[in-house]
Design a protein around this motif. Structure first.
Motif, PDB file in Angstrom:
ATOM      1  N   GLU A 249     -30.062  69.408 125.070  1.00  0.00           N
ATOM      2  CA  GLU A 249     -30.313  70.402 126.122  1.00  0.00           C
ATOM      3  C   GLU A 249     -31.704  70.150 126.714  1.00  0.00           C
ATOM      4  N   PRO A 250     -31.820  70.010 128.022  1.00  0.00           N
ATOM      5  CA  PRO A 250     -33.149  69.748 128.597  1.00  0.00           C
ATOM      6  C   PRO A 250     -34.106  70.940 128.459  1.00  0.00           C
ATOM      7  N   ALA A 251     -35.347  70.616 128.131  1.00  0.00           N
ATOM      8  CA  ALA A 251     -36.388  71.646 127.999  1.00  0.00           C
ATOM      9  C   ALA A 251     -36.834  72.111 129.381  1.00  0.00           C
ATOM     10  N   LYS A 252     -37.347  73.334 129.438  1.00  0.00           N
ATOM     11  CA  LYS A 252     -37.883  73.870 130.700  1.00  0.00           C
ATOM     12  C   LYS A 252     -39.215  74.562 130.414  1.00  0.00           C
ATOM     13  N   PHE A 253     -40.149  74.386 131.337  1.00  0.00           N
ATOM     14  CA  PHE A 253     -41.405  75.125 131.262  1.00  0.00           C
ATOM     15  C   PHE A 253     -41.399  76.092 132.447  1.00  0.00           C
ATOM     16  N   ILE A 254     -41.469  77.377 132.119  1.00  0.00           N
ATOM     17  CA  ILE A 254     -41.208  78.409 133.122  1.00  0.00           C
ATOM     18  C   ILE A 254     -42.466  79.235 133.385  1.00  0.00           C
ATOM     19  N   VAL A 255     -42.794  79.417 134.648  1.00  0.00           N
ATOM     20  CA  VAL A 255     -43.969  80.200 134.999  1.00  0.00           C
ATOM     21  C   VAL A 255     -43.606  81.234 136.062  1.00  0.00           C
ATOM     22  N   LEU A 256     -43.928  82.484 135.779  1.00  0.00           N
ATOM     23  CA  LEU A 256     -43.731  83.558 136.757  1.00  0.00           C
ATOM     24  C   LEU A 256     -45.100  84.144 137.080  1.00  0.00           C
ATOM     25  N   ARG A 257     -45.348  84.375 138.359  1.00  0.00           N
ATOM     26  CA  ARG A 257     -46.667  84.876 138.747  1.00  0.00           C
ATOM     27  C   ARG A 257     -46.567  86.209 139.481  1.00  0.00           C
ATOM     28  N   TYR A 258     -47.208  87.198 138.931  1.00  0.00           N
ATOM     29  CA  TYR A 258     -47.343  88.476 139.623  1.00  0.00           C
ATOM     30  C   TYR A 258     -48.809  88.601 140.025  1.00  0.00           C
ATOM     31  N   GLU A 259     -49.075  88.619 141.323  1.00  0.00           N
ATOM     32  CA  GLU A 259     -50.463  88.571 141.791  1.00  0.00           C
ATOM     33  C   GLU A 259     -50.736  89.610 142.873  1.00  0.00           C
ATOM     34  N   PRO A 260     -51.044  90.842 142.497  1.00  0.00           N
ATOM     35  CA  PRO A 260     -51.379  91.846 143.510  1.00  0.00           C
ATOM     36  C   PRO A 260     -52.727  91.496 144.144  1.00  0.00           C
ATOM     37  N   LYS A 261     -52.964  92.014 145.353  1.00  0.00           N
ATOM     38  CA  LYS A 261     -54.120  91.573 146.145  1.00  0.00           C
ATOM     39  C   LYS A 261     -55.487  91.724 145.477  1.00  0.00           C
ATOM     40  N   ASN A 262     -55.791  92.925 145.009  1.00  0.00           N
ATOM     41  CA  ASN A 262     -57.169  93.132 144.555  1.00  0.00           C
ATOM     42  C   ASN A 262     -57.340  93.183 143.044  1.00  0.00           C
ATOM     43  N   ALA A 263     -56.426  92.523 142.350  1.00  0.00           N
ATOM     44  CA  ALA A 263     -56.512  92.523 140.887  1.00  0.00           C
ATOM     45  C   ALA A 263     -57.792  91.822 140.443  1.00  0.00           C
ATOM     46  N   LYS A 264     -58.503  92.429 139.501  1.00  0.00           N
ATOM     47  CA  LYS A 264     -59.757  91.819 139.067  1.00  0.00           C
ATOM     48  C   LYS A 264     -59.560  90.948 137.840  1.00  0.00           C
ATOM     49  N   LYS A 265     -58.396  91.094 137.206  1.00  0.00           N
ATOM     50  CA  LYS A 265     -58.205  90.389 135.945  1.00  0.00           C
ATOM     51  C   LYS A 265     -56.837  89.747 135.937  1.00  0.00           C
ATOM     52  N   LYS A 266     -56.721  88.607 135.253  1.00  0.00           N
ATOM     53  CA  LYS A 266     -55.419  87.954 135.118  1.00  0.00           C
ATOM     54  C   LYS A 266     -55.055  87.861 133.634  1.00  0.00           C
ATOM     55  N   ILE A 267     -53.939  88.513 133.302  1.00  0.00           N
ATOM     56  CA  ILE A 267     -53.456  88.488 131.917  1.00  0.00           C
ATOM     57  C   ILE A 267     -52.308  87.501 131.827  1.00  0.00           C
ATOM     58  N   ALA A 268     -52.394  86.568 130.878  1.00  0.00           N
ATOM     59  CA  ALA A 268     -51.259  85.670 130.655  1.00  0.00           C
ATOM     60  C   ALA A 268     -50.447  86.176 129.468  1.00  0.00           C
ATOM     61  N   VAL A 269     -49.130  86.289 129.656  1.00  0.00           N
ATOM     62  CA  VAL A 269     -48.248  86.571 128.522  1.00  0.00           C
ATOM     63  C   VAL A 269     -47.400  85.328 128.288  1.00  0.00           C
ATOM     64  N   VAL A 270     -47.492  84.820 127.088  1.00  0.00           N
ATOM     65  CA  VAL A 270     -46.940  83.510 126.775  1.00  0.00           C
ATOM     66  C   VAL A 270     -45.867  83.660 125.705  1.00  0.00           C
ATOM     67  N   GLY A 271     -44.644  83.245 126.018  1.00  0.00           N
ATOM     68  CA  GLY A 271     -43.545  83.474 125.089  1.00  0.00           C
ATOM     69  C   GLY A 271     -42.986  82.202 124.476  1.00  0.00           C
ATOM     70  N   LYS A 272     -42.714  82.290 123.187  1.00  0.00           N
ATOM     71  CA  LYS A 272     -42.017  81.201 122.496  1.00  0.00           C
ATOM     72  C   LYS A 272     -40.552  81.259 122.891  1.00  0.00           C
ATOM     73  N   GLY A 273     -40.054  80.177 123.470  1.00  0.00           N
ATOM     74  CA  GLY A 273     -38.675  80.166 123.940  1.00  0.00           C
ATOM     75  C   GLY A 273     -37.834  79.117 123.239  1.00  0.00           C
ATOM     76  N   ILE A 274     -37.782  79.178 121.918  1.00  0.00           N
ATOM     77  CA  ILE A 274     -36.907  78.264 121.176  1.00  0.00           C
ATOM     78  C   ILE A 274     -35.507  78.888 121.178  1.00  0.00           C
ATOM     79  N   THR A 275     -34.619  78.326 121.994  1.00  0.00           N
ATOM     80  CA  THR A 275     -33.309  78.960 122.158  1.00  0.00           C
ATOM     81  C   THR A 275     -32.427  78.751 120.930  1.00  0.00           C
ATOM     82  N   PHE A 276     -32.775  77.769 120.117  1.00  0.00           N
ATOM     83  CA  PHE A 276     -32.205  77.700 118.767  1.00  0.00           C
ATOM     84  C   PHE A 276     -33.142  76.894 117.877  1.00  0.00           C
ATOM     85  N   ASP A 277     -33.427  77.435 116.699  1.00  0.00           N
ATOM     86  CA  ASP A 277     -34.317  76.750 115.762  1.00  0.00           C
ATOM     87  C   ASP A 277     -33.541  76.305 114.528  1.00  0.00           C
ATOM     88  N   SER A 278     -33.150  75.034 114.549  1.00  0.00           N
ATOM     89  CA  SER A 278     -32.451  74.482 113.376  1.00  0.00           C
ATOM     90  C   SER A 278     -33.470  74.017 112.336  1.00  0.00           C
TER      91      SER A 278
END
Ligand code: BES
Ligand code: MN
Ligand code: ZN
Length: 509
Positions: A249-278
């Motif tokens: 199964e091909p791996a994917k690196f996924i990025v979603l960006r929510y960027e409101p205009k005057n935000a002073k801070k950027k929080i990254a939420v980083v998820g482990k996406g192992i769709t199956f761990d043998s």
């Protein structure tokens, strides 16, 4: 679902059930009278009859108790449901959310219930808005079930509640509907994450996760980037790609960006996406592999959080990052002893291919730092050791910035989840020393496994404020428990949302 402020007297409130909370310190009569004297208007002895029936069922107002009583036409609603609220001094929105979850679970098995009226109660901490939100959220969480693959489900009728009315709201309608829809958004998004986790690995592949991310991005006008293996290679994510090597199964690196205009801070939420761990070549025994479709619970939590953020629009930037791949023992799989070069240039000896979560998160964290995140929060079903340490009633939290950890612990409590901090003593670093590379990926078996994993991740955060949530324990339950369901629970969604919404509030002040 519809949310309505009920202004009719209690005995006139229509619907299938009136839900009244009773404190331990009061009689059923006092509790009902407190909500509305008018319950007795049809028949003055009716209130006493109800109270007597409740007492005969052993009802005392203890938290969690429930009695369902028919009203025989004495009220417009068909039933009165009395629920114990426990001690008034300990009453808060968490109590409300729990009782709503347990009622939602029980009543969604009843096809006759489509409209309920919940009576807000004074007392305890938190206001009516918090209570209203908690009721909606809890109800939705408790009613969750995953039935896609049940061919018989058509016969098994399940109620879809259509309307929740609330009595005792005195504020304005706008605040009421904002509170209810916040509860609805977080509840539904959590259930969405649960569904992603419940899907078997043959369906919920990295590509499918990417597809869901794109759908969410489109729905809320958020930028979504999905990188395939060639692009991931270009970014130099050798650590992530090492794990991906063993899978077809091909791996994917996924990025979603929510960027409101005057935000002073950027929080990254980083998820482990192992769709199956043998486990990869360091293969897991069959019993440990059984539920390993839930190893993408961190990724599911990130997607759900981005969905909430896109809907409720807090004033803070959020970068959602997911490293998605299977961990499989294919013929091209990592050999134990292989050395990988991570995106930040550090070399890693893979002494155990089953410690794959930290390998994929390493590059995802480096990526997030490069994207300019001010704060990093990763969420992962990372270690069996955290299950041994804390069981299934709390996630472990570790990190480099005590203030951030404390804000998260507070957010988890407010959101109805529980985090417990684990140590990151310097000495744990010893366990990750490799003879051939900068680091090895697994420490000594049976020794502080969760903390060692966190020590490993810390090598990839470039000194940024960072927190790591190890959700392996509460991420999966064998039994329903209050707001959580049996199976994949999507633990962490409520904590992340609570935290981000809170931070988004502060930014706007
Ligand atoms: N996904 C597992 C962790 C896990 C175990 C999650 C049990 C949920 C329930 C992770 O990838 C893993 O296999 N970790 C190893 C690390 C070890 C090899 C250092 C573990 O915990 O055994
Ligand atoms: Mn593993
Ligand atoms: Zn894993």
């Amino acid at each position: 679902m519809q949310y309505i402020v009920e202004s009719a007297p209690l005995w006139r409130a229509t619907g299938d059930a009136i839900i009244v909370g009773i404190f331990l310190s009061e009689s059923v009569e006092d509790g009902l009278n407190n909500v509305d004297k008018a319950l007795a208007e049809g028949d003055t002895s009716f209130l006493e009859k109800l109270a007597t029936s409740a007492r005969e069922e052993g009802f005392t107002g203890k938290a969690g108790q429930t009695v369902i009583l028919p009203t025989y036409g004495q009220t417009a609603a068909k039933r009165v449901i009395l629920v114990g609220l426990g001690k008034q001094t300990e009453f808060n929105a968490r109590v409300t959310s729990k009782l709503a979850a347990n009622l939602g679970r029980r009543l969604s098995a009843n096809e006759h219930i489509a409209r309920v009226c919940f009576c807000l109660r004074d007392g305890g901490t938190g206001g009516a808005a918090e209570q209203a939100r908690a009721f909606v959220e809890g109800w939705i969480l408790g009613s969750y079930s995953f039935r896609k693959y049940k061919t018989q489900s058509k016969d098994e009728k399940r109620a879809e509640i259509r309307e929740i009315a609330m009595k005792g709201w005195s504020g304005n309608e706008k605040e009421f509907s904002a509170a209810c829809s916040a509860g609805e958004t977080v509840g539904n998004s959590t259930n969405f994450a649960r569904m992603l986790i419940a899907e078997p690995a043959c369906f919920m592949t990295p590509s499918r996760l990417a597809h869901e991310a794109q759908r969410i991005g489109k729905e809320h006008g958020m930028n979504c980037t999905v990188m395939d293996v060639a692009e991931i290679e270009k970014l130099g994510m050798g650590s992530f790609l090492g794990v991906a090597r063993g899978a077809k199964e091909p791996a994917k690196f996924i990025v979603l960006r929510y960027e409101p205009k005057n935000a002073k801070k950027k929080i990254a939420v980083v998820g482990k996406g192992i769709t199956f761990d043998s486990g990869g070549l360091s293969l897991k025994p069959a019993v440990s592999m059984e539920h390993m479709k839930y190893d993408m619970s961190g990724a599911a939590a990130v997607l759900a959080t981005m969905n909430v953020v896109g809907t409720l629009k807090p004033n803070v930037s959020v970068l959602g990052v997911i490293a998605a791949t299977e961990n499989m023992p294919g013929s091209n799989a990592l050999h134990p002893g292989d050395v990988l070069t991570a995106m930040n240039g550090k070399t890693i000896e893979v002494n155990n291919t089953d410690a794959e979560g930290r390998l994929v998160l390493a590059d995802a964290l480096t990526f997030s730092v490069k994207e300019g995140a001010d704060e990093l929060i990763d969420i992962a079903t990372l270690t069996g050791a955290i299950v041994t340490a804390l069981g299934r009633c709390a996630a472990g939290v570790m990190g480099s910035d005590q203030a951030l950890l404390e804000r998260l612990i507070k957010a988890s409590a407010d959101g109805g989840e529980r985090l417990w901090q684990m140590p990151m003593f310097d000495e744990y670093k010893e366990a990750l020393k490799s003879d051939v590379a900068d680091l090895k990926n697994a420490g000594s078996r049976g020794e502080a496994g969760s903390s060692c994993a966190a020590m490993f991740l810390q090598e990839f955060v470039e000194g940024k404020p960072w927190a790591h949530l190890d959700i392996a324990g509460p991420g999966w339950l064998d039994k329903d428990r209050d707001e959580s369901n049996k199976g994949g629970t999507a633990f962490g969604v409520r904590t992340l949302c609570q935290y981000i919404l809170e931070q988004g509030k502060e930014e706007s002040n």
